[in-house]
Structures are given as structure tokens and as C-alpha cells.
Design an enzyme around this catalytic site. Structure first.
Site, PDB file in Angstrom:
ATOM      1  N   SER A 665       6.428  15.068  65.707  1.00  0.00           N
ATOM      2  CA  SER A 665       6.227  15.992  64.604  1.00  0.00           C
ATOM      3  C   SER A 665       4.994  15.582  63.799  1.00  0.00           C
ATOM      4  O   SER A 665       3.878  15.607  64.315  1.00  0.00           O
ATOM      5  CB  SER A 665       7.493  16.050  63.741  1.00  0.00           C
ATOM      6  OG  SER A 665       7.465  17.145  62.859  1.00  0.00           O
ATOM      7  N   ASP A 738      10.651  25.537  69.914  1.00  0.00           N
ATOM      8  CA  ASP A 738      10.599  24.723  68.700  1.00  0.00           C
ATOM      9  C   ASP A 738      10.989  25.580  67.500  1.00  0.00           C
ATOM     10  O   ASP A 738      10.425  26.652  67.278  1.00  0.00           O
ATOM     11  CB  ASP A 738       9.181  24.172  68.520  1.00  0.00           C
ATOM     12  CG  ASP A 738       9.104  23.072  67.470  1.00  0.00           C
ATOM     13  OD1 ASP A 738       9.785  23.195  66.433  1.00  0.00           O
ATOM     14  OD2 ASP A 738       8.365  22.105  67.681  1.00  0.00           O
ATOM     15  N   HIS A 772      12.791  21.532  68.339  1.00  0.00           N
ATOM     16  CA  HIS A 772      11.865  20.531  67.802  1.00  0.00           C
ATOM     17  C   HIS A 772      12.217  19.142  68.336  1.00  0.00           C
ATOM     18  O   HIS A 772      11.345  18.340  68.634  1.00  0.00           O
ATOM     19  CB  HIS A 772      11.932  20.555  66.275  1.00  0.00           C
ATOM     20  CG  HIS A 772      10.849  19.760  65.615  1.00  0.00           C
ATOM     21  ND1 HIS A 772       9.515  20.015  65.822  1.00  0.00           N
ATOM     22  CD2 HIS A 772      10.896  18.704  64.750  1.00  0.00           C
ATOM     23  CE1 HIS A 772       8.790  19.180  65.110  1.00  0.00           C
ATOM     24  NE2 HIS A 772       9.604  18.366  64.463  1.00  0.00           N
TER      25      HIS A 772
END
Length: 799
Positions: A665, A738, A772
Site C-alpha cells: 500500500s 482492490d 487490497h
């Protein structure tokens, strides 16, 4: 036909040979990694409110990719599984065992073979627990009777778990309010095969700044699907007889909260028009008071969508509605006094309002706070509470002792500190539950109890204090000592000399104990074994070092079990940048090397199993004024990285020419920036990142300016804009679905396209059906194989 099929096969074979066009089969990591991944998960522990019974909860390790690939609808900011009318659930519980604290006896609860369910919820008296059981055609409500040691279904497979949480206890501990699929709902709406026209959105008249969200409504058909799956009927279920009764009519309810006396209900209802810019949590809604039979008593607020809320602000109108504990039915809520805009200069930002049943008198203001309200923590004395407020500009939190029933009494300051100063954290109050479900601060006369992580320059050492509310004097009752990591859970009944703790160490997994504070003797309650004993000899230590400007940094260094002193290993540095207002808090130690290490999922810890030195959670502080610190983001992360490499070089454990950097991330964003702006690394691993900040124009992480207010910063922080400078091999991994704000898959796709355009050594792995974070066993194993393989090629065996 045969010739045509042969031609198709030939074309596919040729395409598979071209770089960038192949769909590869899932890979497996080395066997040593595979053996660890497949170890059964340690059971979770849930103690009932009475603290006399433990529930040991078995769970599955990882779902299969076949489960993730089942049909879902991505609408209104959520993922809906139509087959069982629920949001998509990625991890299930699979078994229950009751354990009595007093004598240690256990009973395995008889459940159907192959059962899958979500975490049980205890009744306030601790005699029952309810949980939803997931089937292929719906969801049932089940109840566990603690005394009988038996579980059974209470409803047909018709729970609605799309919004609102699905179920909650009433104060009598014998009824549960659930969201059910409405009777006679009919078939799912059919998607029009032929559009009647374009899908249109309109702007004008007011500024609406929103973050970049995934899975939003896009069409009128999406709205119909959301209506169909999110609409529910509130039903009260008797857990002893199984009888049920409807309350009110069907609607889209995000919250149903009964009053302490059980006669009223706070209902949060979603209304149209829906927003195409926000998830359902930001849709128009009304807050209503119902009678226990479902009759409308009062509409407290009718609020528009949350579009146009100032950056870092809050909605106007009532928010955070709740019941005041220990009162039959007194409604409390918070309202902004600054229009929800934190940039406005006002003497007070928030106020608390109260209105008792029958809700006909005018609401009364009971408390005003200078900064943004952070909630109320209640005492057993009616009206007394701890009220916290946060100053976002200073990153500061202040806590007061207040009396809501006596508004004329001036608040008394109890705690006042930087939210980033972990060393000064006094801890949080120990709480207790009443028999009707009110959660209150545990208090003995003037004494309350505080539990905290005990952050210090030597790492975390959790503690238990007691504090005199009159003098604010503290006494330490318990603090864990090296080499173990012990955390306070609760007191053993009315005794203040015996406490429940969770205890672990580098080599022993967490287990539950009763600790006698006087004799220091421990009584074991669980005996969970090390799921991967072959990793016990892996070395772990806290490493401290300094940046070139004197900022203190740290990380946890892992070395393989067979490491020999003086051996220089290939290194992986895994990190995530955080923002701080000053160097003193940025350099604080967070975490503990005394904790047991679980090797799970796509953890970077598996690099140690593959023969690497790993500097994990290497601190990457970005320090400065909250509004301008990102102006020096690149300079600071490069300095952080250089300091880490230099330290490992000085220690003699790392080869400075064979160092990889990685992150997930915002850590992936950091990784790409490091490769673009320095030549310290041999390779990079960037997972689920965002690389073009112009695609998140209304802020990201702690950035409070818009793209148009800080163009240079947005552009200079975007590794996409410097793709021509990335010469180091980079592995990018991204979930094709995601769901995180800002990290759309296109971020990785566009950066890869740019790198490819400049001939950079890059690999892009797009994981089907993954979010994610990565869940499916096949995906997890493939990610580990990719990560280890990439570093073996470009770091360990670097030419």
C-alpha cells in the site's frame, strides 16, 4: 472445425510466448514455506462477560480461489454475495469448544459437518452467544446455550447481512434483533440488455471534494440491486422459544439500537437520493426513534448525503446517536459548531445534546468542547463520563472528567498529550459490563484502572495501573517483564489480586493464564502449541540507529536459524512511512521483540525462511508541519533508507550491495519512490500501491492539501512521473479487485506501462478476485513464490 481449433491453439501458444501477455498457473513457494503456511491456525479465545467461561474458536486458514471467484456485486462501496444475501466474507470460523475457567473442563460443541460461521456475540449476562451460520442459499441465526453446551438454529436461512451488522442483543438478554430478508421479496432485478440512454452525473452550485472510492454506484440498475439486497425487515427473535415478531416495515437500516429499558429503538435508515461519489455510509439518511413495536416516535434528523464535507471535517447535524447508560431512554448525540470545517476559527467545535423520553421537550446542550469530540466513556455514577477531544492540527488529545447531568459543572482535565507520544500514553480505562449490556468504567470508590502498552525505549511492556480520580495519583499493579510479553485482559471476578493475562515470548505462542499479583504464580488456562516449531531458532532483535540529521530510527532484525556471526546476508528492508510532527515522537520505539512471531499469509517474514536477513518495520518517519511535511517526503525516506542500510553494514550482517526494499500500500508507494530517487537497492517489491498522486487529488494519507493547492508536491511524490528514473528491477503485485480508497489497480497497470516504455526490468502480477490484501490460498502461495523468486534472482544471486 478441427483446423479452426488447431489454429486457435497455435495462436494461444504463440501469444503465451510473448512477454507481458501470458496468464501463468499459480506458483508454489519453497517447501519450507509451504509447510508453515499449511499449519492449522491457533484457536481464538473469547471470554464471556462473566469471565467464568472461555470459548475456543477454530477457524479456517485461507479460502480457496474457487470461493473468491463466486459471483458478487460491487456496489455502494461494498461487495455483496447474492447467494446468501451478505457482504462478502473472506474468513470463517469452523468449530467451538467451551472451557470452564474454574475447573478447566472442556466441551466440544456439536455442530454440523463443514459448518462455516462468523464470530459469536455474547449476551450481557454471559449465558448465551449467537452467531450467523453461512449456507450456500442463505444465513441462519444460531444460539449457543452455555449451561447446556448446545447450539441450535433459531431462524431459517433468511438473515440479511448486507448492511447493519445483521444482529444485536436486547437488554433482557433473551431476545436478539436481526435483519431478515423481507417476505415475498421476489426475484432479483434483471439488468436491461439494451440501455435507454447514457448514464449521467451532474455537478454545479457547490464544491464537493471526495476521496477516490472503489465499488460505487454507477447506474440506475446498480441502485435497484442495492435496494433489493440491502432492504431488510427488523425481527425480534426469542432465543429460548425461537418465536419471532416483526418490528416496523422493510427498509435499509444501518443501525438498530434498543434503549436500556427496552422500550425504544434508535434506527438509522438510508434514504434516497443515493450518491454516486460515496459508499453507502455517506448516503442520505434519517435518524429515528421507534417504540419497541416499531411505531415511529420521532425523527431526530433527516440528513443529506455526506457530499461536500470539508476535508478532514465532519457532517453537520446530529451524529453519533446513542443512549445514555443507566437511564431508561435518554438520547445523546453530537453536533458540529463549526459547520464541520476544521479550518474555521471558532471557540468551540462540537457540542453534546441530550433528550429524554418521550422526546417531546426541547433537546438540551449538556457539553461543549473546544476541539473535535472523540466520544464518551461512562462511569457507574449516572451522568459522569470521560469526554475526549482531538486537535487535528496539533495531533493532540485531551480527556476530561465531565458530568452530563450537571452541565454547569466545569470539565476537569484528566489527560493531555500528543496522540503520537506513545511513551506518555496513560492507557485506557478498564471496563465492565452491566447485566443489561451497558459498558462502564470499572471503579472502586475513587479508584479506576488503566491498561496500556507501556511503550518505552526498550520496547512495549504492557501494564495495569490504578488511578485516584481525586488526586490523579497512580499506582502500578502489574507490568510485564522481559523476556515475556504479558498483557492484562481483565480481573478475575471481584478480586483485584488475580488477573487474566495473555502471555507469550519469542519461542512460546500466546496462552491465557490467571496471575496472582501477590504470589506472582500463574495458572494456565490454555495450552496452544507452536504451529511452526521449526522456526523457533530464528533470531530476532531490536536494532536502533540514527538518520544523518540525528532522528532516531529502529527496526526488528530477523536472521535465519542457521546464521553464523560475521556472515553477510542478502537483505530485505520492509517498511511503511508514517507522518510525525516532531523528531522526538518519530524516534520512539513501538512494538516488542518479545512477542511470538506468527508466519501467516503473504508476510515478508518468509524471507527469513528463504535465507535472507529481514529488517522488518524499519521506521520511515516523515517529520514536519502537518500541512507541509510532504514537501520533503522524498528526501526523508531516502535518508531513512540509507541509515538502515548503513546500520546493517556496520553490524556485519548485511551485504550493502544486495539489499531489496519492499512494502504494501503506502509502503509500495514508498518503494517505487526510493527506486526512482536513489540507487541504494538491488530490487524492489511493491504490493497494492498508488503511484500517481494526481489520481487522488483531494488528499491521501495525512496530506491535507488538494492537488491544486500543492501541485509540485503531488507531482514530485508520484513515482509515475519519474518512471524514466527507475532502473532497479521492480516487482509489482496488485489485486484485480482492490477495494482500498486510492489504490485502484490502474495505478499499478499505468506504472508498469510506463516502465515498459522505458525498457525497465519490471514484472506486474495481477491477482484475480483479490482485494487490497490477498486472501485465497492460491494467491497467497503465488505471492510468496513471486517475492522470494524475485529477490533470489536480483538480490541473493545478483551478478
Amino acid at each position: 472445425m478441427k483446423k479452426r481449433l488447431t489454429l486457435v491453439i497455435l495462436v494461444l501458444v504463440l501469444l503465451a510466448g510473448l512477454p507481458g501477455l501470458a496468464q501463468e498457473p499459480y506458483k508454489l513457494p519453497p517447501k519450507a514455506v509451504l509447510d508453515i503456511i499449511d499449519a492449522p491456525p491457533t484457536p481464538r479465545v473469547s471470554m464471556n462477560p462473566a469471565r467464568d467461561t472461555m470459548l475456543l474458536i477454530d477457524s479456517e486458514s485461507m479460502p480457496a480461489i474457487a470461493y473468491l471467484s463466486q459471483p458478487i456485486y460491487r456496489i455502494a462501496g461494498i461487495r455483496i454475495t447474492p447467494m446468501n444475501n451478505s457482504v462478502q466474507v473472506l474468513s470463517f470460523s469452523t468449530g467451538l469448544t467451551l472451557k470452564k475457567v474454574k475447573d478447566g473442563t472442556t466441551k466440544k460443541i456439536a455442530l454440523p459437518a463443514g459448518i462455516k460461521f462468523a464470530a459469536p456475540r455474547w449476551s450481557a449476562d454471559g449465558q448465551y452467544a449467537v452467531f450467523p451460520r453461512y449456507l450456500d442459499n442463505g444465513i441462519e441465526l444460531w444460539v449457543l446455550n452455555i449451561a447446556a453446551g448446545e447450539a441450535k438454529a433459531l431462524t431459517p436461512a433468511a438473515l440479511n447481512m448486507v448492511v447493519g451488522g445483521g444482529m444485536g442483543w436486547t437488554p433482557d438478554n433473551r431476545h436478539v434483533l436481526v435483519h431478515m430478508v423481507p417476505d415475498g421479496r421476489g426475484k432479483e432485478p434483471e439488468e436491461p440488455r439494451v440501455p435507454i440512454g447514457p448514464n449521467v452525473q451532474v455537478s454545479g452550485g457547490r464544491a464537493v471534494k471526495t476521496a477516490t472510492y472503489e465499488d460505487l454506484l454507477k447506474t440506475p440498475y446498480d441502485e435497484k440491486l442495492f435496494d433489493y439486497y440491502a432492504t431488510s425487515q427488523i425481527v425480534e427473535v426469542d432465543i429460548t422459544t425461537g418465536q419471532s415478531r416483526k418490528i416496523g416495515g422493510p427498509g435499509i437500516y444501518t443501525g438498530v439500537n434498543p434503549s436500556p429499558d427496552g422500550n425504544c429503538i434508535i434506527v438509522s435508515r438510508i434514504k434516497k437520493p443515493y450518491s454516486y461519489s460515496l459508499p453507502y455510509s455517506g448516503f442520505a439518511r434519517s435518524y429515528e426513534i421507534w417504540s419497541k413495536n416499531g411505531d415511529l416516535v420521532k425523527v431526530v434528523a433527516d440528513l443529506p448525503p455526506n457530499e461536500g464535507i470539508p476535508m478532514n471535517g465532519v457532517p453537520t447535524g446530529p451524529r453519533s446517536l446513542d443512549w445514555q447508560p443507566l437511564k431508561p431512554a435518554t438520547l445523546l448525540w453530537t453536533e458540529a459548531l463549526d459547520g464541520g470545517d476544521p479550518e474555521k476559527d471558532v471557540p468551540f467545535r462540537d457540542k453534546f445534546m441530550a433528550q429524554p423520553a418521550p422526546f417531546t421537550a426541547e433537546p438540551k446542550e449538556v457539553l461543549k468542547l473546544q476541539h473535535r469530540a472523540g466520544g464518551l466513556t461512562w462511569f457507574a455514577t449516572p451522568g459522569q463520563a470521560l469526554a475526549s477531544e482531538s486537535n487535528w492540527k496539533k495531533r493532540w488529545r485531551t480527556t476530561y472528567l465531565v458530568d452530563i447531568d450537571q452541565p454547569q459543572t466545569a470539565p476537569r482535565k484528566i489527560f493531555d498529550r500528543s496522540t503520537q507520544d506513545n511513551y506518555a500514553d496513560p492507557g485506557s480505562p478498564v471496563m465492565t459490563d452491566t447485566k443489561t449490556g451497558d459498558r462502564l468504567v470499572l471503579q472502586d470508590k475513587d479508584w479506576i484502572y488503566l491498561q496500556g502498552t507501556g511503550a518505552s525505549p526498550q520496547g512495549d511492556h504492557p501494564f495495569l495501573d490504578r488511578m485516584d480520580l481525586k488526586t490523579l495519583k497512580k499506582e502500578r499493579l502489574f507490568q510485564c517483564q522481559d523476556p515475556s510479553y504479558d498483557t492484562f485482559i481483565d480481573f478475575d471476578g471481584a478480586s483485584r489480586n488475580r488477573i487474566f493475562i495473555s502471555s507469550e515470548s519469542k519461542t512460546e505462542p500466546p496462552n491465557y493464564y490467571i496471575l496472582d499479583l501477590k504470589t506472582k504464580k500463574k495458572q494456565a488456562l490454555t495450552d496452544f502449541k507452536d504451529p511452526a516449531p521449526q522456526l523457533t531458532k530464528i533470531k530476532k532483535e531490536l536494532v536502533k540507529y540514527k538518520r544523518d540529521d540525528g532522528v532516531e530510527l529502529s527496526g526488528t532484525l530477523y536472521l535465519p536459524a542457521d546464521y553464523k556471526e560475521g556472515q553477510r546476508l542478502p537483505v530485505v528492508i520492509w517498511a511503511y512511512p508514517y507522518e510525525y510532527s516532531d523528531a522526538s515522537t518519530a524516534g520512539q520505539i513501538r512494538g516488542s521483540v518479545n512477542r511470538f512471531t506468527f508466519y501467516r499469509g503473504t508476510s515478508q517474514l518468509f524471507y527469513v525462511v528463504a535465507g535472507y536477513a529481514l529488517l522488518d518495520n524499519a521506521t520511515m518517519p516523515v517529520i514536519g508541519d502537518p500541512k507541509t511535511m510532504n514537501d520533503t517526503f522524498i528526501k526523508q525516506i531516502v535518508a531513512n533508507a540509507k541509515a538502515a542500510i548503513d546500520k546493517l553494514d556496520q553490524m556485519g550482517v548485511g551485504d550493502p550491495k544486495r539489499v531489496a526494499v519492499g512494502g504494501h500500500s503506502y509502503g509500495a508507494f514508498m518503494t517505487a519512490n526510493l527506486l526512482a530517487h536513489c540507487d541504494l537497492f538491488a530490487a524492489g517489491i511493491a504490493r497494492s500501491g498508488a503511484y500517481n498522486r494526481t489520481l487522488t487529488p483531494f488528499g491521501f494519507q495525512s496530506e491535507r492539501r488538494t492537488l491544486w493547492e500543492a501541485k509540485d508536491t503531488y507531482i514530485n511524490m508520484s513515482p509515475y512521473m519519474f518512471a524514466d528514473k527507475i532502473k532497479t528491477p521492480i516487482l509489482m503485485i496488485h489485486g484485480e479487485m482492490d477495494d482500498n480508497s486510492g489504490t485502484f489497480p490502474i495505478q499499478s497497470e499505468r506504472l508498469f506501462a510506463a516502465l515498459k516504455g522505458f525498457g525497465a526490468q519490471a514484472r506486474l502480477v495481477m491477482l484475480p478476485y483479490e482485494r487490497h490484501g490477498y486472501s485465497a490460498r492460491e494467491s497467497v502461495l503465488h505471492v510468496l513464490a513471486e517475492m522470494i523468486g524475485w529477490c533470489d534472482t536480483y538480490v541473493k544471486n545478483k551478478k
